[in-house]
Design a protein around this motif. Structure first.
Motif, PDB file in Angstrom:
ATOM      1  N   UNK A   1       0.812  -1.214   0.000  1.00 26.28           N
ATOM      2  CA  UNK A   1       0.000   0.000   0.000  1.00 26.28           C
ATOM      3  C   UNK A   1       0.841   1.258   0.000  1.00 26.28           C
ATOM      4  N   UNK A   2       1.893   1.285   0.805  1.00 27.04           N
ATOM      5  CA  UNK A   2       2.760   2.459   0.875  1.00 27.04           C
ATOM      6  C   UNK A   2       3.515   2.674  -0.432  1.00 27.04           C
ATOM      7  N   UNK A   3       4.055   1.596  -0.977  1.00 25.78           N
ATOM      8  CA  UNK A   3       4.838   1.711  -2.213  1.00 25.78           C
ATOM      9  C   UNK A   3       3.955   2.156  -3.375  1.00 25.78           C
ATOM     10  N   UNK A   4       2.757   1.589  -3.478  1.00 25.90           N
ATOM     11  CA  UNK A   4       1.850   1.970  -4.557  1.00 25.90           C
ATOM     12  C   UNK A   4       1.455   3.439  -4.448  1.00 25.90           C
ATOM     13  N   UNK A   5       1.163   3.899  -3.239  1.00 25.45           N
ATOM     14  CA  UNK A   5       0.780   5.300  -3.043  1.00 25.45           C
ATOM     15  C   UNK A   5       1.946   6.232  -3.364  1.00 25.45           C
ATOM     16  N   UNK A   6       3.142   5.843  -2.950  1.00 30.25           N
ATOM     17  CA  UNK A   6       4.331   6.659  -3.206  1.00 30.25           C
ATOM     18  C   UNK A   6       4.607   6.751  -4.706  1.00 30.25           C
ATOM     19  N   UNK A   7       4.505   5.630  -5.394  1.00 34.19           N
ATOM     20  CA  UNK A   7       4.731   5.604  -6.849  1.00 34.19           C
ATOM     21  C   UNK A   7       3.743   6.506  -7.574  1.00 34.19           C
ATOM     22  N   UNK A   8       2.468   6.352  -7.254  1.00 33.71           N
ATOM     23  CA  UNK A   8       1.444   7.096  -7.984  1.00 33.71           C
ATOM     24  C   UNK A   8       1.492   8.593  -7.661  1.00 33.71           C
ATOM     25  N   UNK A   9       1.933   8.952  -6.467  1.00 33.27           N
ATOM     26  CA  UNK A   9       2.071  10.366  -6.142  1.00 33.27           C
ATOM     27  C   UNK A   9       3.163  10.995  -7.008  1.00 33.27           C
TER      28      UNK A   9
END
Length: 257
Positions: free
Chosen positions: A219-227
């Protein structure tokens, strides 16, 4: 027209007219290339099947005014064959292709490290030696690092303090208590350790991680990538659904051992 040759991974295809396709390829030396494959949608096409997403190919192209023309293609490694039969690995691979496409914005700008990361990620997925979401998160973190967006994971992203308390996407990674902005996530220490292991390629530590930490990490990695990309990765929706299903299965197994 100038003739050139390169190897690359097919990222996506688009229909063009009644028989042709536009093939987007991340190549080893040239960078991202869009080329026209003429007649590949015909039944008797000589190389249509070789220009499918996930395929590592050797290409010969003619330079064109707007799009190059693919004249020859040979398959080096058909990663798609191993991925299409396994839904978690297929969705992870699709997210890799979309991310590689988004991170290599300019066409014909050399992106050797991104190419090598993509090939390595697809090969690892196809081998099935590690869980698909771990491979995907490792690819996300490393490709972001190559693009200059590596998250701070060992020291506060704002002041450099070692006593980190939270993870802030807008701050660039982990932050200490004094620098923690409102809304920052507070992941488990084991989750941050997993992110560090994935970024470093420490598969022994990553494979030994707990399911709950893998879910939190994803969840953290996906949110960081998309930001950092400023737009969502469409294929991640399918990955996230699979993670949710797996979490439900794990919860059910825990309730009924």
């Amino acid at each position: 027209m100038s003739l050139y040759r390169d190897e690359g991974v097919v990222l996506r295809t688009q229909k063009l007219g009644e028989a042709d396709r536009i093939i987007t390829v991340l190549t080893k030396r040239t960078g991202k290339v869009r080329g026209v494959a003429k007649g590949v949608r015909k039944t008797m096409s000589r190389f249509g099947a070789r220009l499918e997403p996930f395929t590592h190919v050797d290409l010969q192209l003619h330079e064109g005014r707007s799009l190059d023309v693919i004249t020859q293609v040979e398959t080096l490694r058909p990663y798609g064959e191993a991925l299409v039969s396994d839904y978690p690995r297929y969705t992870a691979g699709t997210a890799m292709l979309e991310t590689a496409d988004r991170l290599t914005v300019g066409e014909k700008e050399p992106a050797l490290r991104q190419f090598l990361l993509l090939v390595g990620g697809l090969r690892t997925l196809a081998e099935g030696t590690h869980e698909a979401r771990l491979v995907l998160d490792a690819y996300f973190l490393r490709s972001l690092a190559v693009a200059g967006y590596a998250p701070a994971l060992a020291e506060c992203a704002r002041c450099g303090a070692e006593a980190v308390r939270a993870f802030s996407i807008v701050s660039g990674g982990v932050v200490c208590g004094a620098c923690r902005p409102a809304g920052a996530a507070v992941p488990a220490a084991e989750t941050i350790a997993l992110m560090i292991a994935l970024l470093r390629g420490d598969w022994e530590a990553a494979d030994a991680s707990e399911p709950r930490n893998r879910t939190e990490c994803s969840g953290l990695v996906a949110a960081y990538l998309q930001w950092h990309l400023e737009h969502g990765i469409r294929s991640l929706r399918h990955v996230e659904r699979e993670v949710e299903r797996e979490t439900e299965r794990e919860a059910g197994a825990a309730r009924h051992p």
